[in-house]
Design an enzyme around this catalytic site. Structure first.
Site, PDB file in Angstrom:
ATOM      1  N   HIS A 125       6.638   7.616  14.936  1.00 25.74           N
ATOM      2  CA  HIS A 125       7.237   8.888  15.125  1.00 25.74           C
ATOM      3  C   HIS A 125       7.366   9.457  16.417  1.00 25.74           C
ATOM      4  O   HIS A 125       6.147   9.250  17.271  1.00 25.74           O
ATOM      5  CB  HIS A 125       6.132   9.719  14.370  1.00 25.74           C
ATOM      6  CG  HIS A 125       5.747   9.248  12.964  1.00 25.74           C
ATOM      7  ND1 HIS A 125       6.215  10.124  11.957  1.00 25.74           N
ATOM      8  CD2 HIS A 125       4.885   8.232  12.330  1.00 25.74           C
ATOM      9  CE1 HIS A 125       5.664   9.507  10.657  1.00 25.74           C
ATOM     10  NE2 HIS A 125       5.049   8.406  10.941  1.00 25.74           N
ATOM     11  N   ASN A 179       1.259   4.961  12.861  1.00 27.33           N
ATOM     12  CA  ASN A 179       0.110   5.213  11.695  1.00 27.33           C
ATOM     13  C   ASN A 179       0.118   3.532  11.153  1.00 27.33           C
ATOM     14  O   ASN A 179       0.882   3.215  10.879  1.00 27.33           O
ATOM     15  CB  ASN A 179       0.477   6.044  10.921  1.00 27.33           C
ATOM     16  CG  ASN A 179       0.477   7.572  11.194  1.00 27.33           C
ATOM     17  OD1 ASN A 179      -0.229   7.962  12.086  1.00 27.33           O
ATOM     18  ND2 ASN A 179       1.270   8.488  10.673  1.00 27.33           N
ATOM     19  N   HIS A 230       7.122   1.770  11.942  1.00 35.24           N
ATOM     20  CA  HIS A 230       7.735   2.701  12.497  1.00 35.24           C
ATOM     21  C   HIS A 230       7.069   3.669  13.297  1.00 35.24           C
ATOM     22  O   HIS A 230       5.721   3.721  13.407  1.00 35.24           O
ATOM     23  CB  HIS A 230       8.248   3.679  11.397  1.00 35.24           C
ATOM     24  CG  HIS A 230       7.272   4.193  10.415  1.00 35.24           C
ATOM     25  ND1 HIS A 230       6.597   3.424   9.400  1.00 35.24           N
ATOM     26  CD2 HIS A 230       6.622   5.357  10.412  1.00 35.24           C
ATOM     27  CE1 HIS A 230       5.718   4.339   8.910  1.00 35.24           C
ATOM     28  NE2 HIS A 230       5.679   5.254   9.340  1.00 35.24           N
ATOM     29  N   CYS A 286      11.658  -2.115  -0.288  1.00 39.03           N
ATOM     30  CA  CYS A 286      11.245  -1.234   1.037  1.00 39.03           C
ATOM     31  C   CYS A 286      12.004  -0.295   1.244  1.00 39.03           C
ATOM     32  O   CYS A 286      13.348  -0.648   1.604  1.00 39.03           O
ATOM     33  CB  CYS A 286      10.943  -2.230   1.997  1.00 39.03           C
ATOM     34  SG  CYS A 286      10.411  -1.330   3.719  1.00 39.03           S
ATOM     35  N   HIS A 314       6.683  -0.362   6.554  1.00 36.78           N
ATOM     36  CA  HIS A 314       7.793  -0.845   7.455  1.00 36.78           C
ATOM     37  C   HIS A 314       7.541  -0.336   8.610  1.00 36.78           C
ATOM     38  O   HIS A 314       7.407   1.140   8.739  1.00 36.78           O
ATOM     39  CB  HIS A 314       9.053  -0.755   6.901  1.00 36.78           C
ATOM     40  CG  HIS A 314      10.068  -1.146   7.735  1.00 36.78           C
ATOM     41  ND1 HIS A 314      11.160  -1.929   7.238  1.00 36.78           N
ATOM     42  CD2 HIS A 314      10.596  -0.933   9.050  1.00 36.78           C
ATOM     43  CE1 HIS A 314      11.847  -2.228   8.162  1.00 36.78           C
ATOM     44  NE2 HIS A 314      11.583  -1.782   9.122  1.00 36.78           N
ATOM     45  N   HIS A 373      11.959  -6.365   8.964  1.00 39.38           N
ATOM     46  CA  HIS A 373      10.839  -5.994   8.148  1.00 39.38           C
ATOM     47  C   HIS A 373       9.455  -6.356   8.721  1.00 39.38           C
ATOM     48  O   HIS A 373       9.261  -7.570   8.636  1.00 39.38           O
ATOM     49  CB  HIS A 373      10.961  -6.095   6.819  1.00 39.38           C
ATOM     50  CG  HIS A 373       9.759  -5.800   5.781  1.00 39.38           C
ATOM     51  ND1 HIS A 373       9.688  -4.481   5.493  1.00 39.38           N
ATOM     52  CD2 HIS A 373       8.617  -6.325   5.424  1.00 39.38           C
ATOM     53  CE1 HIS A 373       8.624  -4.074   4.892  1.00 39.38           C
ATOM     54  NE2 HIS A 373       7.965  -5.372   4.835  1.00 39.38           N
ATOM     55  N   THR A 411       2.061   5.572   5.251  1.00 31.62           N
ATOM     56  CA  THR A 411       2.465   5.814   3.631  1.00 31.62           C
ATOM     57  C   THR A 411       3.836   4.713   3.549  1.00 31.62           C
ATOM     58  O   THR A 411       3.986   4.339   2.473  1.00 31.62           O
ATOM     59  CB  THR A 411       2.777   7.256   3.509  1.00 31.62           C
ATOM     60  OG1 THR A 411       3.948   7.366   4.330  1.00 31.62           O
ATOM     61  CG2 THR A 411       1.609   7.936   3.501  1.00 31.62           C
ATOM     62  N   ASP A 441      13.089  12.399  10.299  1.00 30.50           N
ATOM     63  CA  ASP A 441      12.145  12.317   9.253  1.00 30.50           C
ATOM     64  C   ASP A 441      12.624  13.462   8.268  1.00 30.50           C
ATOM     65  O   ASP A 441      12.811  14.339   8.542  1.00 30.50           O
ATOM     66  CB  ASP A 441      10.791  12.713   9.914  1.00 30.50           C
ATOM     67  CG  ASP A 441       9.851  12.056   8.965  1.00 30.50           C
ATOM     68  OD1 ASP A 441       8.817  11.315   9.139  1.00 30.50           O
ATOM     69  OD2 ASP A 441       9.513  12.906   7.753  1.00 30.50           O
ATOM     70  N   CYS A 450      13.660  -0.569   4.665  1.00 28.59           N
ATOM     71  CA  CYS A 450      14.865  -1.767   4.522  1.00 28.59           C
ATOM     72  C   CYS A 450      16.038  -0.999   3.995  1.00 28.59           C
ATOM     73  O   CYS A 450      17.207  -1.396   4.377  1.00 28.59           O
ATOM     74  CB  CYS A 450      14.340  -2.978   4.028  1.00 28.59           C
ATOM     75  SG  CYS A 450      13.185  -3.910   4.939  1.00 28.59           S
TER      76      CYS A 450
HETATM   77  P1  AMP Z   1       3.889   7.161   7.745  1.00 29.25           P
HETATM   78  O1  AMP Z   1       3.056   8.336   7.025  1.00 29.25           O
HETATM   79  O2  AMP Z   1       3.351   7.093   9.086  1.00 29.25           O
HETATM   80  O3  AMP Z   1       3.875   6.177   6.871  1.00 29.25           O
HETATM   81  O4  AMP Z   1       5.019   7.938   7.907  1.00 29.25           O
HETATM   82  C1  AMP Z   1       6.230   7.926   6.710  1.00 29.25           C
HETATM   83  C2  AMP Z   1       7.234   8.817   7.241  1.00 29.25           C
HETATM   84  O5  AMP Z   1       8.514   8.805   6.358  1.00 29.25           O
HETATM   85  C3  AMP Z   1       6.892  10.675   6.746  1.00 29.25           C
HETATM   86  O6  AMP Z   1       6.709  11.303   7.943  1.00 29.25           O
HETATM   87  C4  AMP Z   1       7.893  10.738   5.715  1.00 29.25           C
HETATM   88  O7  AMP Z   1       8.176  12.073   5.802  1.00 29.25           O
HETATM   89  C5  AMP Z   1       8.993   9.862   6.209  1.00 29.25           C
HETATM   90  N1  AMP Z   1       9.903   9.634   4.979  1.00 29.25           N
HETATM   91  C6  AMP Z   1       9.891   9.394   3.740  1.00 29.25           C
HETATM   92  N2  AMP Z   1      10.814   8.983   3.163  1.00 29.25           N
HETATM   93  C7  AMP Z   1      11.861   9.413   3.954  1.00 29.25           C
HETATM   94  C8  AMP Z   1      13.373   9.120   3.957  1.00 29.25           C
HETATM   95  N3  AMP Z   1      13.977   8.904   3.015  1.00 29.25           N
HETATM   96  N4  AMP Z   1      14.084   9.630   5.038  1.00 29.25           N
HETATM   97  C9  AMP Z   1      13.536   9.679   6.191  1.00 29.25           C
HETATM   98  N5  AMP Z   1      11.932   9.767   6.369  1.00 29.25           N
HETATM   99  C10 AMP Z   1      11.269   9.634   5.378  1.00 29.25           C
HETATM  100 ZN    ZN Z   2      11.157  -3.091   5.504  1.00 26.51          ZN
END
Ligand code: AMP
Ligand code: ZN
Length: 119
Positions: free
Chosen positions: A101, A86, A99, A3, A97, A45, A94, A29, A6
């Protein structure tokens, strides 16, 4: 566990941290959608909103406290901000885990709902 978030919690993938305590991590982000765009995650997680259990509710409450504190530290308390979760395919989740925003630093516009590519 395979993940991304994680691994960010463990430190095996780097992140630009804004806040950290025992339960919660906040980092910028990697693809900001606004001048201020941080992600607030529980260190535990939890795959998505759908899996939040009663025992997780103290952490969910703490996430709101941390959002308030981080918004203040990033200077957007007065100008305003948006806290978004989301969930699942239609929510365009996407990373699986939990989160949130936190977006701010500019007028974000009204929520648009269905995107043209998915109508
Ligand atoms: P979601 O589409 O709501 O699942 O948001 C996932 C977010 O994670 C997206 O806005 C990505 O830009 C962000 N993201 C993906 N990889 C990383 C990373 N390594 N560091 C920081 N943010 C990331
Ligand atoms: Zn995780």
């Amino acid at each position: 566990m395979d993940c991304l978030f994680c691994k960010i919690v463990e430190g095996t993938i780097p992140s630009n941290k804004v806040f950290e305590n025992e339960n919660i991590l906040v980092f910028h982000d990697i693809t900001p959608a606004a001048p201020i765009h941080v992600l607030i995650i529980p260190k535990k997680h939890i795959p998505s909103m759908n899996e939040v259990s009663l025992e997780d509710l103290p952490i969910i409450a703490e996430i709101h406290q941390v959002a308030q504190q981080v918004a203040s530290e990033l200077g957007v308390s007065e100008s305003g901000y948006r806290l978004i979760n989301n969930c699942g395919p239609d929510g365009e989740q996407t990373v699986h885990h939990l989160h949130y925003h936190l977006l701010g630093g500019a007028r974000l516009g009204a929520l648009t709902g269905i995107s043209s590519s998915h109508q």
